[in-house]
Write an enzyme that holds these catalytic residues in place. Structure first.
Site, PDB file in Angstrom:
ATOM      1  N   ASN A  16      36.944  48.505  14.632  1.00  0.00           N
ATOM      2  CA  ASN A  16      37.732  48.085  15.802  1.00  0.00           C
ATOM      3  C   ASN A  16      37.102  48.846  16.976  1.00  0.00           C
ATOM      4  OD1 ASN A  16      41.353  48.274  16.470  1.00  0.00           O
ATOM      5  ND2 ASN A  16      39.844  46.868  17.256  1.00  0.00           N
ATOM      6  N   GLN A  95      42.968  45.092  27.290  1.00  0.00           N
ATOM      7  CA  GLN A  95      42.434  44.156  26.305  1.00  0.00           C
ATOM      8  C   GLN A  95      41.694  43.012  27.006  1.00  0.00           C
ATOM      9  OE1 GLN A  95      44.749  44.303  22.522  1.00  0.00           O
ATOM     10  NE2 GLN A  95      46.485  43.996  23.892  1.00  0.00           N
ATOM     11  N   CYS A 104      47.619  51.553  20.166  1.00  0.00           N
ATOM     12  CA  CYS A 104      46.495  51.070  19.364  1.00  0.00           C
ATOM     13  C   CYS A 104      46.113  52.208  18.428  1.00  0.00           C
ATOM     14  CB  CYS A 104      45.333  50.694  20.278  1.00  0.00           C
ATOM     15  SG  CYS A 104      43.855  50.238  19.366  1.00  0.00           S
ATOM     16  N   ASN A 106      43.736  52.512  16.093  1.00  0.00           N
ATOM     17  CA  ASN A 106      42.306  52.845  16.048  1.00  0.00           C
ATOM     18  C   ASN A 106      41.863  53.401  17.393  1.00  0.00           C
ATOM     19  OD1 ASN A 106      41.945  51.969  13.356  1.00  0.00           O
ATOM     20  ND2 ASN A 106      41.827  49.840  14.043  1.00  0.00           N
ATOM     21  N   ASN A 225      51.186  40.532  16.979  1.00  0.00           N
ATOM     22  CA  ASN A 225      49.992  40.544  16.136  1.00  0.00           C
ATOM     23  C   ASN A 225      50.392  39.941  14.800  1.00  0.00           C
ATOM     24  OD1 ASN A 225      48.143  42.313  17.897  1.00  0.00           O
ATOM     25  ND2 ASN A 225      50.027  43.507  17.785  1.00  0.00           N
ATOM     26  N   GLU A 243      44.719  39.717  16.297  1.00  0.00           N
ATOM     27  CA  GLU A 243      45.308  40.567  17.348  1.00  0.00           C
ATOM     28  C   GLU A 243      45.643  39.817  18.634  1.00  0.00           C
ATOM     29  OE1 GLU A 243      44.090  44.490  18.343  1.00  0.00           O
ATOM     30  OE2 GLU A 243      43.135  44.784  16.404  1.00  0.00           O
ATOM     31  N   ARG A 244      46.878  40.010  19.055  1.00  0.00           N
ATOM     32  CA  ARG A 244      47.305  39.660  20.405  1.00  0.00           C
ATOM     33  C   ARG A 244      46.392  40.409  21.381  1.00  0.00           C
ATOM     34  NH1 ARG A 244      53.086  42.081  22.499  1.00  0.00           N
ATOM     35  NH2 ARG A 244      51.895  44.003  22.305  1.00  0.00           N
ATOM     36  N   CYS A 253      42.882  47.093  12.299  1.00  0.00           N
ATOM     37  CA  CYS A 253      43.988  47.311  13.242  1.00  0.00           C
ATOM     38  C   CYS A 253      44.859  48.432  12.673  1.00  0.00           C
ATOM     39  CB  CYS A 253      44.786  46.024  13.407  1.00  0.00           C
ATOM     40  SG  CYS A 253      46.220  46.227  14.472  1.00  0.00           S
ATOM     41  N   GLY A 254      44.902  49.557  13.384  1.00  0.00           N
ATOM     42  CA  GLY A 254      45.609  50.740  12.869  1.00  0.00           C
ATOM     43  C   GLY A 254      47.117  50.578  12.855  1.00  0.00           C
ATOM     44  N   THR A 255      47.678  50.046  13.965  1.00  0.00           N
ATOM     45  CA  THR A 255      49.125  49.811  13.955  1.00  0.00           C
ATOM     46  C   THR A 255      49.460  48.753  12.903  1.00  0.00           C
ATOM     47  OG1 THR A 255      48.814  48.257  15.781  1.00  0.00           O
ATOM     48  CG2 THR A 255      49.576  50.476  16.370  1.00  0.00           C
TER      49      THR A 255
HETATM   50  N1  LIG Z   1      46.247  43.995  20.090  1.00  0.00           N
HETATM   51  C1  LIG Z   1      47.368  44.861  19.986  1.00  0.00           C
HETATM   52  C2  LIG Z   1      47.094  46.280  20.381  1.00  0.00           C
HETATM   53  C3  LIG Z   1      45.907  46.913  19.696  1.00  0.00           C
HETATM   54  C4  LIG Z   1      46.132  47.263  18.219  1.00  0.00           C
HETATM   55  C5  LIG Z   1      44.973  47.979  17.637  1.00  0.00           C
HETATM   56  N2  LIG Z   1      43.764  47.330  17.446  1.00  0.00           N
HETATM   57  C6  LIG Z   1      45.293  49.005  16.582  1.00  0.00           C
HETATM   58  O1  LIG Z   1      44.335  49.563  15.993  1.00  0.00           O
HETATM   59  O2  LIG Z   1      46.447  49.337  16.391  1.00  0.00           O
HETATM   60  C7  LIG Z   1      48.548  44.337  20.808  1.00  0.00           C
HETATM   61  O3  LIG Z   1      48.356  43.786  21.902  1.00  0.00           O
HETATM   62  O4  LIG Z   1      49.674  44.460  20.345  1.00  0.00           O
END
Ligand SMILES: N[C@@H](CCC[C@H](N)C(=O)O)C(=O)O
EC number: 5.1.1.7
Length: 311
Positions: A16, A95, A104, A106, A225, A243-244, A253-255
Site C-alpha cells: 500500500n 487520496q 490509514c 499502512n 471500503n 478502497e474508497r 489495507c491496514g484498517t
Molecule cells: N481508503 C480508506 C483510507 C485508507 C485505508 C488504508 N489503505 C489502510 O491501510 O488502512 C478510506 O477512505 O476509508
C-alpha cells in the site's frame, strides 16, 4: 509564478504505497536545518488535491528507478514534533479522488517510520512515535528504522455501532451479516468504515465488479471500503480490499486487516490473540480485544526525489 523545488519520498506498507511530503518544509524548519531555505517556500505544495491526483496516477504519476510502481495510493503530508515525548507526527492523508482519509493503518506505519528517521530514532532500540490522525492519536513503535522497519500501531477500539460506522439513520442496530447489493457484509469502523464479507475463496471473487455497488450503497452515507476475508489453513485470514478514495483494489489495507480481525472475533473465529491477515501485498498481524486493537507489519522507504513545482 515561480518554480519551487520540494523533496518527495515514497514509502509503502505491504504494498500500500504513499508519496510523503514533509510539512516541515512548509514552515522552513527543514530548510533551516539543511541550510537550503532559498529552495523552499512557505508551503511545499499549494494545491494538495491537484498534486495528489497528478502524482498518484498509475499511468502518468511519479516514477523512479528504485520503485517498481508508478504513482501511489495517496499522499501523506507529514509534520514531526520532535520536542514532544514521545515524538508526534501529524498525518494528513490525501487520496487520489481528492478526499482526506480519517485513518490509514499502512499509512500510519509509514508515517511513524518517517518520523523516527527524521529524528534519528529507532535504530539501536525501538522508538515510540505517536501518529496524529483525524480519527485520533495512534501510538506506534518502530523497530529497526532503516529503510525496512516493523511498526506496531495501537489502532483504537473497533466499533460496530451504526452511528460510528456510520450507517444511514434508518439503521438503529449494527449491520451484521446482512446482504447489501448482493454481498453479505458486516459493517465496522476501525478508523474508517469497512464492509467485511467472509467468503470461501477471496481470489474467486470479481472484486472490481462486486465492490462498487456496496461502496456506494445507501446504507453507507459516507461510503465504505469493501473487504473480502476467508479463513486460511493456518488460523489466519486471506484479505482483499476495494478502497474508497482509491476507487480500486489496493495491495493491502491496514484498517481493513483490523476489520477482518474484529469481524472474525465477533463471529467467534478468533479470540484476543495475534492473528495473521494476508492481503496480496504481504502478511500483517492484527490483534483485537474488547476495548482495543493492534496492527503490526512492515514499513519501507523506497526513494527520495526532488520535484519542481510551479507556484
Ligand atoms: N481508503 C480508506 C483510507 C485508507 C485505508 C488504508 N489503505 C489502510 O491501510 O488502512 C478510506 O477512505 O476509508
Amino acid at each position: 509564478m515561480s518554480d519551487v523545488e520540494i523533496a518527495v519520498e515514497k514509502y509503502h506498507g505491504a504494498g500500500n504505497d504513499f508519496l510523503v511530503v514533509s510539512e516541515a518544509a512548509a514552515s522552513g524548519d527543514r530548510a533551516a536545518t539543511e541550510g537550503s531555505r532559498e529552495d523552499t517556500a512557505d508551503a511545499p505544495v499549494g494545491d494538495r488535491f491537484a498534486f495528489t491526483a497528478d502524482r498518484c496516477d498509475r499511468e502518468t504519476g511519479l516514477s523512479h528507478p528504485d520503485s517498481d510502481r508508478t504513482g501511489a495510493d495517496g499522499v501523506l503530508f507529514l509534520a514531526v514534533d520532535g520536542e514532544a515525548t514521545p515524538p508526534r507526527v501529524e498525518m494528513t492523508h490525501v487520496q487520489p479522488d481528492g478526499s482526506v482519509a480519517e485513518m490509514c493503518g499502512n499509512g500510519v506505519r509509514c508515517a511513524a517510520l518517517w518520523g523516527a528517521r527524521e529524528l534519528g530514532l529507532g535504530v539501536d532500540e525501538p522508538a515510540d512515535v505517536v501518529v496524529v490522525t483525524p480519527a485520533g492519536d495512534r501510538p506506534s513503535t518502530v523497530d529497526d528504522a532503516g529503510d525496512h522497519a516493523t511498526v506496531t500501531v495501537g489502532m483504537g477500539r473497533p466499533s460496530f455501532a451504526p452511528w460510528d460506522v456510520p450507517l444511514a439513520p434508518d439503521h438503529t442496530t449494527p449491520l451484521v451479516e446482512e446482504t447489501v447489493e448482493g454481498l453479505t457484509v458486516t459493517a465496522v469502523n476501525t478508523g474508517v468504515p469497512h464492509a467485511v464479507a467472509f467468503v470461501d475463496d477471496v481470489s474467486a471473487v470479481d472484486l472490481e465488479a462486486v465492490a462498487p455497488p456496496v461502496r456506494h450503497a445507501d446504507a453507507f452515507p459516507e461510503g465504505t471500503n469493501v473487504v473480502l476475508a476467508a479463513p486460511d489453513d493456518a488460523g489466519g485470514f486471506d484479505q482483499r480490499t476495494y478502497e474508497r478514495g482509491v476507487e480500486g483494489e489496493t495491495n493491502a489495507c491496514g484498517t481493513g486487516a483490523v476489520a477482518v480481525g474484529a469481524v472474525a472475533r465477533r463471529r467467534g473465529l478468533v479470540g484476543d490473540e495475534w492473528v495473521t491477515v494476508r492481503p496480496p501485498g504481504g502478511p500483517l498481524e492484527v490483534r483485537v480485544t474488547d476495548d482495543a486493537s493492534f496492527l503490526r507489519g512492515p514499513a519501507e522507504r523506497e526513494f527520495q526525489t526532488t520535484l519542481a513545482l510551479q507556484r
